[in-house]
Design an enzyme around this catalytic site. Structure first.
Site, mmCIF file in Angstrom:
data_model
loop_
_atom_site.group_PDB
_atom_site.id
_atom_site.type_symbol
_atom_site.label_atom_id
_atom_site.label_comp_id
_atom_site.label_asym_id
_atom_site.label_seq_id
_atom_site.Cartn_x
_atom_site.Cartn_y
_atom_site.Cartn_z
ATOM 1 N N LYS A 121 0.705 -1.553 -0.504
ATOM 2 C CA LYS A 121 0.035 -0.520 -0.666
ATOM 3 C C LYS A 121 0.975 1.260 0.039
ATOM 4 C CE LYS A 121 -2.079 1.878 3.937
ATOM 5 N NZ LYS A 121 -3.121 2.171 4.486
ATOM 6 N N ASP A 139 -6.632 0.083 0.938
ATOM 7 C CA ASP A 139 -6.720 0.898 1.834
ATOM 8 C C ASP A 139 -7.872 0.623 2.194
ATOM 9 O OD1 ASP A 139 -8.121 2.930 0.425
ATOM 10 O OD2 ASP A 139 -7.482 4.448 1.849
#
Ligand code: SF4
Length: 211
Positions: A121, A139
């Site tokens: 991420k 996310d």
């Protein structure tokens, strides 16, 4: 409507809805985004933006932060939660930047992944925001919304969501789309309340899975 068509429609509508959506972590240098993104785990971006001010006042460079005692970093970042592990990662990450990359953040996804505390991420966020390269940041908002909208089918694991989205999203659109999903997830397609489908710009293209 195929997933690809749905994705393109979602991209266009969210562009109109949130034309200026960008990263909500404040930073003026790449290494600072690395620090902030580590601090943002289980913490709000707003809080991170305040906490890092104190950190950079005391340690304004990669070198200074790499030299800082871990306990000192921990004391400053504690309000973000998970202070011990975040401080340890930040310290190790800054040391690696200093020792292996001349203090610069590498513009290579695999190299980023090797930095302490940096997962897919974060690496995607850096690639997209700092280097303007294709990126998909999975996310919590991205995962919730893409499942509800029907861009992915019942996938919760971040890497699997990322891989599924790469197949249907034009690479150059990924980074901005993910920022816009965060805005939309905070304002309309919320997690803690029932989503506000009645005032959602995606209402007629969204599958509303599980809503
Ligand atoms: S229509 Fe409802 S479920 Fe779909 S994106 Fe909008 S708020 Fe979320």
């Amino acid at each position: 409507m195929t997933k690809k068509q749905r994705a393109l429609e979602v991209i266009e509508r969210l562009k109109k809805e949130y034309p200026d959506a960008g990263c909500t972590l404040d930073y003026d240098q790449a290494w600072k985004l690395l620090v902030s993104v580590r601090l943002a785990a289980q913490c709000t971006d707003a809080r991170v933006n305040v906490v890092v001010e104190g950190l950079y006042e005391k340690y304004p460079t990669v070198e200074a932060l790499a030299e800082a005692p871990v306990e000192d970093i921990e004391a400053i970042v504690r309000p973000c939660g998970l202070g011990k592990s975040k401080a340890r990662d930040i310290s190790a990450c800054m040391k690696m930047l200093r020792d292996e990359y001349g203090g610069k953040v590498p513009d290579d996804f695999d190299a980023l992944l090797k930095l302490p505390g940096v997962g897919r991420k974060s690496a995607n966020l850096i690639m997209g925001d700092v280097f303007g390269k294709p990126a998909i940041v999975t996310d919590t908002h991205c995962i919730r919304l893409t499942n509800r909208i029907g861009l992915v089918d019942g996938i919760k694991e971040p890497k699997k969501v990322e891989m599924a989205l790469w197949k249907i999203i034009p690479p150059e659109e990924g980074s901005d789309l993910c920022h816009r999903l965060v805005y939309h997830g905070r304002e309309i397609c919320t997690a803690r309340t029932k989503p506000y489908c009645d005032r959602c710009c995606l209402a007629d293209v969204c599958k509303k899975v599980g809503v």
